[in-house]
Each structure stands twice: as C-alpha cells, then as structure tokens.
Design an enzyme around this catalytic site. Structure first.
Site, PDB file in Angstrom:
ATOM      1  N   HIS A  68      61.221 -23.010   4.767  1.00  0.00           N
ATOM      2  CA  HIS A  68      60.251 -21.935   4.912  1.00  0.00           C
ATOM      3  C   HIS A  68      60.673 -21.010   6.054  1.00  0.00           C
ATOM      4  O   HIS A  68      61.412 -21.410   6.958  1.00  0.00           O
ATOM      5  CB  HIS A  68      58.869 -22.504   5.181  1.00  0.00           C
ATOM      6  N   GLU A  70      58.994 -19.896   8.565  1.00  0.00           N
ATOM      7  CA  GLU A  70      58.544 -20.395   9.864  1.00  0.00           C
ATOM      8  C   GLU A  70      59.485 -21.484  10.374  1.00  0.00           C
ATOM      9  O   GLU A  70      59.836 -21.520  11.555  1.00  0.00           O
ATOM     10  CB  GLU A  70      57.120 -20.973   9.763  1.00  0.00           C
ATOM     11  N   CYS A  96      51.976 -23.036   5.572  1.00  0.00           N
ATOM     12  CA  CYS A  96      51.580 -24.230   4.833  1.00  0.00           C
ATOM     13  C   CYS A  96      51.286 -25.356   5.836  1.00  0.00           C
ATOM     14  O   CYS A  96      51.496 -25.193   7.039  1.00  0.00           O
ATOM     15  CB  CYS A  96      52.690 -24.659   3.868  1.00  0.00           C
ATOM     16  N   CYS A  99      54.495 -26.417   7.906  1.00  0.00           N
ATOM     17  CA  CYS A  99      54.828 -25.440   8.945  1.00  0.00           C
ATOM     18  C   CYS A  99      53.770 -25.421  10.038  1.00  0.00           C
ATOM     19  O   CYS A  99      54.097 -25.271  11.217  1.00  0.00           O
ATOM     20  CB  CYS A  99      55.002 -24.056   8.339  1.00  0.00           C
TER      21      CYS A  99
END
Length: 136
Positions: A68, A70, A96, A99
């Site tokens: 991801h 992040e 999410c 993260c």
C-alpha cells in the site's frame, strides 16, 4: 493534496491508484504509492490476482503482490533514516486496518484523506490511538 494525487499516478495497481505523503512542519518527509516491491513484476505486467479471484475491496490484503502507498511511504522514510514521528499523513484514501496499525506504531499524529474506505475497524483504532483523522 495535489502532490498526493501526483504521487498516486506512479501506482502500478490495476484496481486503485493511491498516493501517500508524510509531512511535518510544512516539509515533505516521505512519499509512497501502491505497487509491487522493488525488482518484482507489477500487476500492470502480469495482471491482478485479487481481480482474478474476485476479492472484494478491503478484504484479504495478503492476496496482493503490492504494498500500500502508506506502507511504501513508511518504508522509504526508514530506508533513508527519516523520522516520521509527529508527522501528518496525506493520502488519497482512508488507510486500511493494516496501514492504520503501522501508522499508529510510527507515531503519526494525523491522517488527512480524500476518499472514504469501508474499514470501520481502521477508523476505530485510529480514534482510540488519538490519531487525528480528517476527510477533505
């Protein structure tokens, strides 16, 4: 958020283009976008496993070869020895749950995002941890 949008354009994900930027004292500390780990083939080249298996958004994160945005921004900061403690994350999407746990343990003070993401547990733990969250 214009810079976050620009970063998201580097994404190699077929399902969602996400960009992330960590900022402290009006300075960009680290950026990230979603895509496969360095040196590995991207979904743009080999297709999306999650799409092939019809995995709904927000579920079964382990069935993705990509990281991801992040996560990549946190990793980039670590690789270059840049502390992101006390920084604000600007992101195209709400983080999410995975993260969000990384954000909490990284000492991030706030999250500013553009688009919603249906992950109630993520919102709950960010609030519990005292991380400021704002949707633009």
């Amino acid at each position: 958020m214009d810079i976050v949008e620009l970063v998201s354009r580097r994404s190699t994900c077929l399902r969602r283009k996400v960009g992330a930027v960590f900022v402290r004292d009006k300075r960009i500390l680290s950026t990230g976008y979603n895509g496969a780990p360095s040196g590995l083939r991207h979904c743009l080249e080999i297709g999306c496993l999650r799409e092939k298996l019809a995995v709904p958004s927000g579920e079964r994160h382990e069935l993705c070869r990509g990281l991801h945005a992040e996560q990549n921004a946190i990793i980039q900061a670590a690789l270059h020895g840049v502390s992101i403690r006390g920084a604000t994350l600007y992101c195209t999407s709400h983080p999410c749950i995975i993260c969000s746990k990384m954000i909490i343990n990284s000492g991030i003070s706030g999250v500013v995002f553009r688009d919603g993401y249906s992950d109630g547990l993520s919102r709950e733990i960010l609030t519990e941890a005292g991380v400021f969250v704002k949707k633009l």
